[in-house]
Motif scaffolding. Structure first.
Motif, PDB file in Angstrom:
ATOM      1  N   LEU A   1      87.997 138.236  79.552  1.00 54.58           N
ATOM      2  CA  LEU A   1      88.631 139.021  80.940  1.00 54.58           C
ATOM      3  C   LEU A   1      87.429 139.147  81.731  1.00 54.58           C
ATOM      4  CD1 LEU A   1      90.930 140.593  82.067  1.00 54.58           C
ATOM      5  CD2 LEU A   1      90.072 142.588  80.880  1.00 54.58           C
TER       6      LEU A   1
ATOM      7  N   GLU B   1     100.754 145.854  77.717  1.00 53.85           N
ATOM      8  CA  GLU B   1     101.069 144.805  76.705  1.00 53.85           C
ATOM      9  C   GLU B   1      99.897 144.517  75.790  1.00 53.85           C
ATOM     10  OE1 GLU B   1     103.868 143.201  76.563  1.00 53.85           O
ATOM     11  OE2 GLU B   1     104.883 144.483  78.164  1.00 53.85           O
TER      12      GLU B   1
ATOM     13  N   GLY C   1      93.470 144.711  86.235  1.00 54.60           N
ATOM     14  CA  GLY C   1      94.628 144.529  85.791  1.00 54.60           C
ATOM     15  C   GLY C   1      95.504 145.565  85.923  1.00 54.60           C
ATOM     16  N   SER C   2      97.027 145.349  86.136  1.00 53.98           N
ATOM     17  CA  SER C   2      98.006 146.479  86.316  1.00 53.98           C
ATOM     18  C   SER C   2      98.026 147.336  84.881  1.00 53.98           C
ATOM     19  CB  SER C   2      99.130 146.062  86.721  1.00 53.98           C
ATOM     20  OG  SER C   2      99.699 145.135  85.479  1.00 53.98           O
TER      21      SER C   2
ATOM     22  N   PHE D   1      98.424 137.203  76.356  1.00 55.64           N
ATOM     23  CA  PHE D   1      99.412 138.274  76.612  1.00 55.64           C
ATOM     24  C   PHE D   1      99.320 139.288  77.972  1.00 55.64           C
ATOM     25  CE2 PHE D   1     102.740 138.785  73.421  1.00 55.64           C
ATOM     26  CZ  PHE D   1     102.427 137.803  72.787  1.00 55.64           C
ATOM     27  N   TYR D   2      97.786 139.507  78.153  1.00 59.41           N
ATOM     28  CA  TYR D   2      97.266 140.137  78.969  1.00 59.41           C
ATOM     29  C   TYR D   2      97.637 139.568  80.286  1.00 59.41           C
ATOM     30  CZ  TYR D   2      94.368 142.526  82.535  1.00 59.41           C
ATOM     31  OH  TYR D   2      93.759 143.206  83.491  1.00 59.41           O
ATOM     32  N   CYS D   3      97.944 138.160  80.484  1.00 57.24           N
ATOM     33  CA  CYS D   3      98.297 137.586  81.819  1.00 57.24           C
ATOM     34  C   CYS D   3      99.627 137.458  81.696  1.00 57.24           C
ATOM     35  CB  CYS D   3      97.670 136.139  81.710  1.00 57.24           C
ATOM     36  SG  CYS D   3      95.850 136.219  81.705  1.00 57.24           S
ATOM     37  N   GLY D   4     100.520 137.957  80.917  1.00 54.50           N
ATOM     38  CA  GLY D   4     101.803 137.866  80.836  1.00 54.50           C
ATOM     39  C   GLY D   4     102.361 136.617  80.223  1.00 54.50           C
TER      40      GLY D   4
ATOM     41  N   HIS E   1     103.800 135.714  77.847  1.00 54.10           N
ATOM     42  CA  HIS E   1     104.807 135.969  76.718  1.00 54.10           C
ATOM     43  C   HIS E   1     106.229 136.260  77.606  1.00 54.10           C
ATOM     44  CE1 HIS E   1     103.079 139.837  77.552  1.00 54.10           C
ATOM     45  NE2 HIS E   1     104.273 140.504  76.969  1.00 54.10           N
ATOM     46  N   LYS E   2     106.106 136.707  78.976  1.00 45.51           N
ATOM     47  CA  LYS E   2     107.110 136.949  79.833  1.00 45.51           C
ATOM     48  C   LYS E   2     107.674 136.038  80.417  1.00 45.51           C
ATOM     49  CE  LYS E   2     106.273 141.935  80.076  1.00 45.51           C
ATOM     50  NZ  LYS E   2     105.259 142.479  80.847  1.00 45.51           N
TER      51      LYS E   2
ATOM     52  N   GLU F   1     100.714 147.862  83.168  1.00 49.37           N
ATOM     53  CA  GLU F   1     101.327 147.055  82.512  1.00 49.37           C
ATOM     54  C   GLU F   1     100.865 145.972  81.678  1.00 49.37           C
ATOM     55  OE1 GLU F   1     104.651 145.304  84.261  1.00 49.37           O
ATOM     56  OE2 GLU F   1     105.532 144.473  82.493  1.00 49.37           O
ATOM     57  N   GLN F   2     100.010 145.324  82.379  1.00 44.72           N
ATOM     58  CA  GLN F   2      98.915 144.415  81.669  1.00 44.72           C
ATOM     59  C   GLN F   2      98.355 144.876  80.247  1.00 44.72           C
ATOM     60  OE1 GLN F   2      97.022 142.536  84.861  1.00 44.72           O
ATOM     61  NE2 GLN F   2      97.766 140.666  84.313  1.00 44.72           N
ATOM     62  N   TRP F   3      97.678 146.135  80.758  1.00 46.50           N
ATOM     63  CA  TRP F   3      96.918 146.824  79.712  1.00 46.50           C
ATOM     64  C   TRP F   3      97.678 147.192  78.410  1.00 46.50           C
ATOM     65  CZ3 TRP F   3      91.927 146.129  78.805  1.00 46.50           C
ATOM     66  CH2 TRP F   3      91.224 145.648  79.902  1.00 46.50           C
TER      67      TRP F   3
END
Lengths: 507, 148
Positions: free
Chosen positions: A433, B73, B66-67, A223-226, A228-229, B69-71
């Motif tokens: 991470l 989420e 990380g940005s 989810f941190y890596c995105g 899900h988007k 936004e990442q945090w």
């Protein structure tokens, strides 16, 4: 032939309708786990271990083993179609698998990877069948000093192969060791780090930690890596291709690749701590250096897909050898398998094959059948798994959280362990991470108590002298092999990472 | 940020080593390795290596973060997961799971109300059949049972 009659006996144990059903379920679940990005065999095993509690031991072990080697099959499908490896052991399969798919040969690539996985897995099981009894014979002369050294060897190789930053690997292992010391000391009966809590007397339980680190931690990281988007729009549409089946040329040009990859993979798999990821990278670079046309690698060469695929499947079979004959896991996923054995009251080790022949040979026989089932599933159920890849991660994610929580709770009906799982998930996220190694932590958590007990027994035998390690022939051999590995592995690791770099540079 | 994580680990290692040296014996009275032997080795090596890693980290801090936004989420999912853990204790497995799924999917899978409701109902039902009926395993019981 002793082995042959043992194997027939194993088959007769394995082939019952209910066991076959468990085997098929295990193979399917393994494939599914392999297909989901971020989830490898260790996560699948840890999450599904509680599910097997209602079964009889042989069915449960067969099913868990099928999840373990099935994940190696599934991970490649996303490597080929999406350029996203389902897990680290299939990273090398993206090098040539995805270019093949882009060149309009996704169908042949998928079929060839299934065939390669089958060959690797089956050669691995054949080698287990021949070698496991031999290894048991050798390991029967092992005492506490040898077990201590083997545990040290496993940890050393694992930490050395982590690569990027060895300090972080060591810290991860130390956290695992530290967690392993919690509970009552079995020799003196003194409590350690229990702080008067009744829940901690038995020690920190392995399953919540493994589920948290590998299941929840990986999910948070995704989810941190995105993940899900991003949609799965970039998936290669293979059903529009003219040819689904590989050509005769594909088979002929890769027949030696399969043999080489299988043997190399198996040998690497046997070494504690090395494992499937390294095996696949090594097989890839070996194949490229042997090829008459190395410049074609990375642009869609079939041998470049077949080599890592045979190697990672053979390696996961190879890793069963130290597990079955020594009771020492060489990787995080075999550590979870060991936990499963222990839950069933089975203690793998030198005497395991002698004392539990039905179970040991039933398991080995089931691996032949499991690989055949996986080959069939892999070729005929590919459309099904393509549908699964299309299920968006944002829907899958919350469901995985639920399964992790329910799975943990069902083991001991303990809320403390469920909270521990959530905590391990958050810690696991930060470990991922910041470049730590959850696998080293889990392996250390299992090996630490084994090593401590073995060392204390050793020093009791020798009356406190460390000379015992160099006075015994088996332990001298283990020390020699460990030193050889410490010298050789960095070289091999560099070979693998060079292959990775060349591929990244080349596109 | 990695420094903070390492400092937290250092704190843990110091605490661990402190107990190993204060409470646990290095040797037993009979001269064998005592319960404190392993913890002392682990604690001391933990402190040394964590310190090394911290120094290295301070010397070259080019790690990109990380940005926001990442945090966000990540934080969102963690917060929901923790709420889920608390809800499990209060309302038991089925109700907590359904609530968790409805709220989480409402955010992640926005705009597909029917699909989300269906998942939120079907998943607990599936888990009930798998765990309670097939596997005979226990589900988290409710502290306050809802009247449904």
């Amino acid at each position: 032939m002793d082995i042959f009659s043992d194997l027939v006996m194993g088959l007769s144990v394995a082939i019952t309708p209910i066991n076959m059903l468990y085997l098929l379920i295990g193979a399917l679940v393994g494939m599914v786990v392999g297909v989901i990005p971020g989830f490898g065999p260790s996560a699948g095993l840890a999450i599904l271990l509680p599910v097997t509690f209602g079964m009889d031991p042989i069915g449960a072990i067969m099913m868990l083993a099928a999840i373990y080697y099935g994940a190696m099959y599934g991970g490649t499908i996303t490597s080929i179609l999406l350029n996203t490896p389902g897990e680290s052991a299939t990273v090398a399969s993206t090098f040539d698998g995805f270019p093949l798919a882009k060149n309009g040969r996704a169908g042949p690539a998928l079929v060839m990877q299934a065939a390669a996985s089958f060959v690797g897995g089956t050669v691995g099981v054949i080698l287990i069948t021949i070698l496991a009894p031999l290894f048991s014979q050798v390991s029967r002369s092992f005492g506490p000093p040898e077990y201590f050294l083997l545990a040290v060897m496993g940890m050393l190789t694992l930490i050395m192969m982590i690569g990027t930053n060895w300090k972080l690997g060591v810290i991860s292992a130390l956290i695992g060791f530290a967690l392993g010391t919690v509970g009552v000391d079995l020799e003196t009966g003194q409590g350690r780090y229990t702080f008067g809590s009744a829940e901690l007397i038995g020690g920190i339980y392995f399953i919540p930690i493994a589920i948290g680190l590998f299941g929840l931690g990986e999910l948070f990281f995704a989810f941190y890596c995105g993940l899900h988007k991003t949609g799965t729009g970039s998936i290669v549409q293979y059903d529009k291709e003219e040819r689904f089946w590989p050509t005769a040329q594909d088979w002929i040009s890769t027949k030696f690749t399969m043999v080489r990859g299988s043997i190399l993979g198996f040998v690497v798999g046997v070494i504690p701590g090395a494992g499937a990821t390294i095996a696949s990278l090594m097989a890839y670079s070996m194949e490229r250096s042997l090829s008459p046309t190395p410049e074609k690698f990375g642009k869609g060469e079939m041998a470049g897909l077949v080599a890592p695929e045979t190697a990672n499947n053979a390696a996961s079979s190879g890793a069963m050898i130290p597990l079955l004959t020594l009771g020492i896991p060489g990787s995080a996923s075999t550590a979870v398998l060991l936990a499963a054995f222990l839950l069933w009251g089975l203690r793998p080790g030198p005497l395991f094959m002698q004392q539990n022949p039905e179970l040991a040979w039933g398991l080995i026989a089931s691996m032949y059948l499991g690989n055949m089932a996986l080959l069939a599933i892999n070729i005929f159920a590919i459309p099904l798994f393509v549908q699964l890849i299309k299920v968006p991660y944002r829907v899958l994610g919350p469901i995985v959280v639920v399964i992790c929580a329910m799975g943990t709770f069902s083991v001991h009906a303990s809320f403390v362990e469920t909270y521990l799982m959530f905590a391990a998930g958050i810690v696991g996220f930060f470990m991922r991470l910041y470049g730590f190694s959850p696998a080293a932590l889990v392996l250390a958590l299992v090996l630490g108590p084994l090593a401590e007990e073995a060392l204390r027994q050793t020093l009791t035998i020798s009356r406190g002298s460390f000379m015992i390690f160099v006075e015994r022939t088996p332990s001298l051999w283990i020390i020699a092999v460990t030193i050889a590995l410490v010298v050789l592995l960095p070289l091999l690791g560099r070979m693998g990472s060079r292959a990775k770099k060349v591929e990244q540079a080349g596109g | 940020m990695r420094v903070l994580f390492l400092v937290a680990l250092l704190g843990g290692a110091i605490f661990y080593a402190y107990i190993a040296f204060m409470d646990l014996n290095f040797m037993t009275r009979t001269g064998r390795l005592g319960p404190g032997f392993f913890p002392r080795v682990i604690g001391v090596s933990g402190i040394v290596i964590t310190l090394l890693a911290i120094f290295e980290e301070l010397r070259n801090k080019q790690l990109q973060e990380g940005s926001a936004e990442q945090w966000r989420e990540f934080g969102f999912l963690v917060a929901l997961a923790l709420c889920y853990a608390v809800l499990l204790r209060l309302f038991g497995g089925y109700v907590a799971t359904a609530l968790f799924l409805v709220v989480t999917l409402a955010h992640l899978n926005r705009g597909r109300l029917m699909q989300n409701l269906l998942i939120a109902v079907l998943v607990p039902v599936g888990i009930y059949f798998l765990f309670d009926k097939v596997l005979n395993a226990s589900m988290p019981p409710a502290l306050f049972a809802l009247p449904i």
